[in-house]
Design a protein around this motif. Structure first.
Motif, PDB file in Angstrom:
ATOM      1  N   PHE A 172       0.823  -1.194   0.000  1.00 13.37           N
ATOM      2  CA  PHE A 172       0.000   0.000   0.000  1.00 13.37           C
ATOM      3  C   PHE A 172       0.870   1.262   0.000  1.00 13.37           C
ATOM      4  O   PHE A 172       0.452   2.304  -0.517  1.00 13.37           O
ATOM      5  N   VAL A 173       2.052   1.175   0.606  1.00 12.94           N
ATOM      6  CA  VAL A 173       2.917   2.362   0.648  1.00 12.94           C
ATOM      7  C   VAL A 173       3.929   2.372  -0.485  1.00 12.94           C
ATOM      8  O   VAL A 173       4.652   3.355  -0.642  1.00 12.94           O
ATOM      9  N   ARG A 174       3.995   1.306  -1.256  1.00  7.83           N
ATOM     10  CA  ARG A 174       4.918   1.320  -2.391  1.00  7.83           C
ATOM     11  C   ARG A 174       4.623   2.459  -3.356  1.00  7.83           C
ATOM     12  O   ARG A 174       5.554   3.105  -3.853  1.00  7.83           O
ATOM     13  N   PRO A 175       3.341   2.746  -3.669  1.00 12.21           N
ATOM     14  CA  PRO A 175       3.092   3.898  -4.535  1.00 12.21           C
ATOM     15  C   PRO A 175       3.634   5.203  -3.959  1.00 12.21           C
ATOM     16  O   PRO A 175       4.069   6.081  -4.708  1.00 12.21           O
ATOM     17  N   LEU A 176       3.609   5.348  -2.625  1.00 15.20           N
ATOM     18  CA  LEU A 176       4.185   6.542  -2.004  1.00 15.20           C
ATOM     19  C   LEU A 176       5.683   6.620  -2.290  1.00 15.20           C
ATOM     20  O   LEU A 176       6.198   7.670  -2.691  1.00 15.20           O
ATOM     21  N   GLY A 177       6.377   5.504  -2.092  1.00 14.82           N
ATOM     22  CA  GLY A 177       7.797   5.474  -2.415  1.00 14.82           C
ATOM     23  C   GLY A 177       8.047   5.723  -3.886  1.00 14.82           C
ATOM     24  O   GLY A 177       9.007   6.409  -4.269  1.00 14.82           O
ATOM     25  N   ILE A 200       5.758   4.134 -10.745  1.00 17.21           N
ATOM     26  CA  ILE A 200       4.324   4.194 -10.481  1.00 17.21           C
ATOM     27  C   ILE A 200       3.615   2.962 -11.036  1.00 17.21           C
ATOM     28  O   ILE A 200       2.825   2.307 -10.344  1.00 17.21           O
ATOM     29  N   SER A 201       3.873   2.634 -12.298  1.00 20.93           N
ATOM     30  CA  SER A 201       3.176   1.498 -12.908  1.00 20.93           C
ATOM     31  C   SER A 201       3.523   0.197 -12.204  1.00 20.93           C
ATOM     32  O   SER A 201       2.645  -0.629 -11.917  1.00 20.93           O
ATOM     33  N   TYR A 202       4.792   0.016 -11.879  1.00 25.53           N
ATOM     34  CA  TYR A 202       5.209  -1.224 -11.239  1.00 25.53           C
ATOM     35  C   TYR A 202       4.660  -1.324  -9.811  1.00 25.53           C
ATOM     36  O   TYR A 202       4.132  -2.360  -9.409  1.00 25.53           O
ATOM     37  N   SER A 203       4.769  -0.246  -9.057  1.00 21.94           N
ATOM     38  CA  SER A 203       4.358  -0.315  -7.653  1.00 21.94           C
ATOM     39  C   SER A 203       2.850  -0.524  -7.518  1.00 21.94           C
ATOM     40  O   SER A 203       2.402  -1.268  -6.637  1.00 21.94           O
ATOM     41  N   PHE A 204       2.050   0.103  -8.392  1.00 23.39           N
ATOM     42  CA  PHE A 204       0.609  -0.108  -8.316  1.00 23.39           C
ATOM     43  C   PHE A 204       0.228  -1.520  -8.740  1.00 23.39           C
ATOM     44  O   PHE A 204      -0.659  -2.144  -8.141  1.00 23.39           O
ATOM     45  N   ALA A 205       0.892  -2.044  -9.757  1.00 20.20           N
ATOM     46  CA  ALA A 205       0.602  -3.415 -10.185  1.00 20.20           C
ATOM     47  C   ALA A 205       0.959  -4.412  -9.095  1.00 20.20           C
ATOM     48  O   ALA A 205       0.200  -5.348  -8.812  1.00 20.20           O
ATOM     49  N   VAL A 206       2.108  -4.206  -8.467  1.00 17.91           N
ATOM     50  CA  VAL A 206       2.528  -5.106  -7.397  1.00 17.91           C
ATOM     51  C   VAL A 206       1.620  -4.942  -6.179  1.00 17.91           C
ATOM     52  O   VAL A 206       1.268  -5.930  -5.515  1.00 17.91           O
ATOM     53  N   ALA A 207       1.214  -3.699  -5.891  1.00 18.72           N
ATOM     54  CA  ALA A 207       0.337  -3.466  -4.740  1.00 18.72           C
ATOM     55  C   ALA A 207      -1.001  -4.167  -4.911  1.00 18.72           C
ATOM     56  O   ALA A 207      -1.520  -4.788  -3.978  1.00 18.72           O
ATOM     57  N   LEU A 208      -1.568  -4.085  -6.104  1.00 21.50           N
ATOM     58  CA  LEU A 208      -2.909  -4.626  -6.321  1.00 21.50           C
ATOM     59  C   LEU A 208      -2.923  -6.115  -6.623  1.00 21.50           C
ATOM     60  O   LEU A 208      -3.894  -6.806  -6.303  1.00 21.50           O
ATOM     61  N   PHE A 209      -1.854  -6.629  -7.227  1.00 18.83           N
ATOM     62  CA  PHE A 209      -1.881  -8.019  -7.664  1.00 18.83           C
ATOM     63  C   PHE A 209      -0.809  -8.906  -7.026  1.00 18.83           C
ATOM     64  O   PHE A 209      -1.079 -10.059  -6.707  1.00 18.83           O
TER      65      PHE A 209
END
Length: 423
Positions: free
Chosen positions: A69-74, A369-378
């Protein structure tokens, strides 16, 4: 040696120093990050005791997943920092944050000693690691891919190859510990050993990263003062494609991370054998991903990725069916070897494909951004989702359903990438 030959030789040495710097640091980052998942069963009993083994394990996997959840912040904060101040500066900072989180995990007493403060500190540590990991992929991938634009596939592939190296390191440590220590010793102190090992290697990785050169491609551009705004304003479609392309990669990697727990809990196989299977998968990925990356420089990024994603979609259900029907270490070895082979084919040219979706001035921001959101959600919740699906459906084939969904989404993204001109 002529002057031109000397220049070429120096350039090759600089490029390989860059590969070593990024790969060692990246392997350490992911070692510290995923070893938590490999020892989830032990950590569950020590930090999240509930009286229900399944609930305790789910809480542990939730703590593993909350970092995403905090990966997108990073990604946003450190990704834009990398596009403004350089890839080297950003990925030197990420390793410091990862070491801080690892140190907290290594020394935090159990729930029996300090009560609710123990799981709270564990969550804080995982949040620090999540912020670090959110920017690590983008900065390290951009740094590698920019070493030589003509060989972007080969150099970029070391991002994922180093994650294979992580799997090797974690499974070696896991196998050694579970083979030599009793269950009581593992619970008492053995599970902390990998985290202390990460702390010992960390300063070396930091030193190496601080003493490499910034990429020529980055130094040649006029940096953006607002890379986040530029990326969101003009790159939404590219962000969506990159997001979709990452889905199969992240679900596949974290399913492999889940396999030791799956093998011991669902199949009743010995832990040492389960770690051996993970080791084999890591070796295959570490060996083959750079080869596929170099191949993608010649034939394009998409052909092997298409074939590999399609093979996952078709083969993964039969593989899990076979594993559950004939549960043995030999079967597990074959299944994980095939999974490692298919993921290596998919990820070999993926870093280059993602890098080529974004211009240099906003590359790290877009990648992060693309990687962190994909990893966060999936990806990050893949172990949790797999454990939950198995519990709800009472079906040990459930992890294959999630992988099939991931393969379908990534195939759609690859089709869209082709329409944008990615070859």
């Amino acid at each position: 040696m002529s002057a031109d030959a000397t220049i070429r030789e120096c350039s090759r040495k600089k490029q390989w120093r860059a590969v070593i710097a990024a790969s060692i640091g990246n392997a350490l980052e992911w070692f510290d990050f995923i070893v938590f998942g490999f020892f989830a069963g032990t950590i569950a009993g020590l930090f999240f005791p509930t009286g229900n083994e399944t609930v305790s394990l789910l809480l542990t996997f939730a703590t593993f997943g909350v970092t995403f959840f905090v990966r997108p912040l990073g990604a946003v904060v450190l990704g834009t920092y990398a596009d403004r101040h350089g890839r080297k500066a950003a990925f030197s900072l990420t390793i410091v944050l990862m070491m801080a989180g690892t140190a907290i995990i290594a020394v935090t007493p159990s729930y029996a000693s300090i009560g609710v403060l123990a799981p709270a500190l564990m969550v804080v540590a995982r949040l620090l690691q999540g912020i670090s990991a959110g920017a690590e992929f983008g900065s390290a991938t951009a740094f590698l891919a920019e070493q030589n634009p003509a060989r972007r596939g080969f150099f970029g592939s070391w991002q994922f190859a180093s994650q294979g190296l992580t799997t090797i390191l974690v499974t070696i440590v896991g196998f050694a510990l579970t083979s030599t220590l009793t269950a009581a010793q593992m619970s008492d102190w053995g599970w902390r050993v990998p985290f202390f090992l990460g702390l010992l290697i960390g300063p070396v990785a930091y030193y190496i990263r601080r003493h490499v050169d910034e990429t020529a491609e980055f130094k040649a551009i006029q940096t953006s003062e607002r890379p986040l705004q530029e990326t969101l304003a003009g790159g939404k479609k590219r962000l969506a494609i990159a997001f979709g392309a990452v889905v199969l990669c992240t679900v596949g990697m974290y399913t492999i991370l889940f396999m030791p727990t799956y093998a011991t809990r669902q199949l009743g196989l010995p832990a040492a054998g389960a770690f051996a299977a993970g080791f084999l998968s890591g070796v295959i990925q570490f060996a083959l991903i750079p080869i596929v990356g170099a191949w993608s420089d010649r034939i394009g990024r998409l052909p092997v990725a298409f074939a590999s994603a399609t093979a996952v979609l078709i083969a993964i259900y039969p593989l899990f069916w076979w594993l559950t029907e004939q549960p043995s270490i030999a079967t597990l070895l074959v299944v994980e070897a095939i999974m490692g082979l298919l993921l290596a084919g998919y990820m070999g040219g993926l870093a280059a494909l993602l890098s080529e979706l974004f211009p240099t001035r906003m590359r790290t921001t877009g990648l992060s951004i693309s990687y962190s959101f994909a990893v966060a959600l999936f990806g990050g919740f893949a172990p949790f989702i797999n454990a939950w699906l198995i519990g709800v459906t009472n079906n040990n084939l459930a992890p294959s359903f999630y992988l099939m969904l991931a393969a379908t989404l990534s195939l759609v993204a690859l089709v869209a990438a082709r329409k944008l001109g990615i070859r």
